[in-house]
Design a protein around this motif. Structure first.
Motif, PDB file in Angstrom:
ATOM      1  N   PHE A  63      50.375  -6.890  38.512  1.00  0.00           N
ATOM      2  CA  PHE A  63      51.534  -6.204  37.940  1.00  0.00           C
ATOM      3  C   PHE A  63      51.191  -4.735  37.731  1.00  0.00           C
ATOM      4  O   PHE A  63      50.060  -4.317  37.921  1.00  0.00           O
ATOM      5  N   LYS A  64      52.195  -3.971  37.303  1.00  0.00           N
ATOM      6  CA  LYS A  64      51.997  -2.551  37.037  1.00  0.00           C
ATOM      7  C   LYS A  64      52.178  -2.271  35.550  1.00  0.00           C
ATOM      8  O   LYS A  64      52.973  -2.922  34.884  1.00  0.00           O
ATOM      9  N   VAL A  65      51.433  -1.304  35.064  1.00  0.00           N
ATOM     10  CA  VAL A  65      51.647  -0.787  33.718  1.00  0.00           C
ATOM     11  C   VAL A  65      52.324   0.561  33.914  1.00  0.00           C
ATOM     12  O   VAL A  65      51.778   1.459  34.554  1.00  0.00           O
ATOM     13  N   LEU A  66      53.534   0.680  33.406  1.00  0.00           N
ATOM     14  CA  LEU A  66      54.328   1.895  33.552  1.00  0.00           C
ATOM     15  C   LEU A  66      54.283   2.663  32.246  1.00  0.00           C
ATOM     16  O   LEU A  66      54.481   2.093  31.174  1.00  0.00           O
ATOM     17  N   ILE A  67      54.024   3.951  32.348  1.00  0.00           N
ATOM     18  CA  ILE A  67      53.912   4.771  31.143  1.00  0.00           C
ATOM     19  C   ILE A  67      55.081   5.745  31.098  1.00  0.00           C
ATOM     20  O   ILE A  67      55.295   6.523  32.035  1.00  0.00           O
ATOM     21  N   ASP A  68      55.800   5.671  30.014  1.00  0.00           N
ATOM     22  CA  ASP A  68      56.925   6.575  29.771  1.00  0.00           C
ATOM     23  C   ASP A  68      56.430   8.011  29.914  1.00  0.00           C
ATOM     24  O   ASP A  68      55.409   8.376  29.333  1.00  0.00           O
ATOM     25  N   PRO A  69      57.117   8.857  30.690  1.00  0.00           N
ATOM     26  CA  PRO A  69      56.632  10.223  30.903  1.00  0.00           C
ATOM     27  C   PRO A  69      56.457  11.029  29.614  1.00  0.00           C
ATOM     28  O   PRO A  69      55.582  11.889  29.538  1.00  0.00           O
ATOM     29  N   LYS A  70      57.258  10.729  28.584  1.00  0.00           N
ATOM     30  CA  LYS A  70      57.116  11.445  27.305  1.00  0.00           C
ATOM     31  C   LYS A  70      55.882  11.003  26.536  1.00  0.00           C
ATOM     32  O   LYS A  70      55.451  11.672  25.603  1.00  0.00           O
ATOM     33  N   ALA A  71      55.291   9.868  26.929  1.00  0.00           N
ATOM     34  CA  ALA A  71      54.140   9.324  26.207  1.00  0.00           C
ATOM     35  C   ALA A  71      52.806   9.649  26.868  1.00  0.00           C
ATOM     36  O   ALA A  71      51.764   9.480  26.243  1.00  0.00           O
ATOM     37  N   VAL A  72      52.827  10.101  28.117  1.00  0.00           N
ATOM     38  CA  VAL A  72      51.576  10.297  28.861  1.00  0.00           C
ATOM     39  C   VAL A  72      50.601  11.173  28.100  1.00  0.00           C
ATOM     40  O   VAL A  72      49.419  10.844  27.963  1.00  0.00           O
TER      41      VAL A  72
END
Length: 110
Positions: A63-72
């Motif tokens: 699976f993928k772990v997606l990171i919210d761009p505002k949280a990077v």
């Protein structure tokens, strides 16, 4: 190239179990932060049905772990783990950017 966050084997296995048990196709899980708690920020985790524009994508194998761009910027260098003991279980984040945590451990500051 180093990934934005590292995922331990324990966290990877637990997330894969949760995604499989969900019974609905998923891209993976989405990790972010939101304003909450006495210290200001808290971590969020949710199922990700799709990949949104500008999300950081971390390959976790199945699976993928997606990171919210505002949280990077708050999560760079963080390790995501899963721990289980007699009194609690859940995903935990070891974040080198944290400057402090509230007493209950639910929120943090950077």
């Amino acid at each position: 190239m180093k990934q934005a966050i590292e995922i331990t084997n324990t966290a990877r296995e637990q997330a894969a179990r949760l995604i499989a048990a969900r019974g609905k196709p998923s891209q993976g899980i989405r990790v972010g932060v939101r304003t909450r708690g006495c210290s200001g920020l808290s971590y969020t985790i949710e199922y990700a049905d799709d990949i949104k524009p500008y999300e950081e994508v971390v390959d976790a194998g199945d699976f993928k772990v997606l990171i919210d761009p505002k949280a990077v910027m708050f999560l760079l260098g963080t390790t995501m783990d899963y721990r289980e003991d007699k009194f609690k279980s859940g995903f935990e984040f070891v974040n080198p950017n944290e400057k402090g945590r509230c007493g209950c451990g639910e929120s943090f500051t950077v």
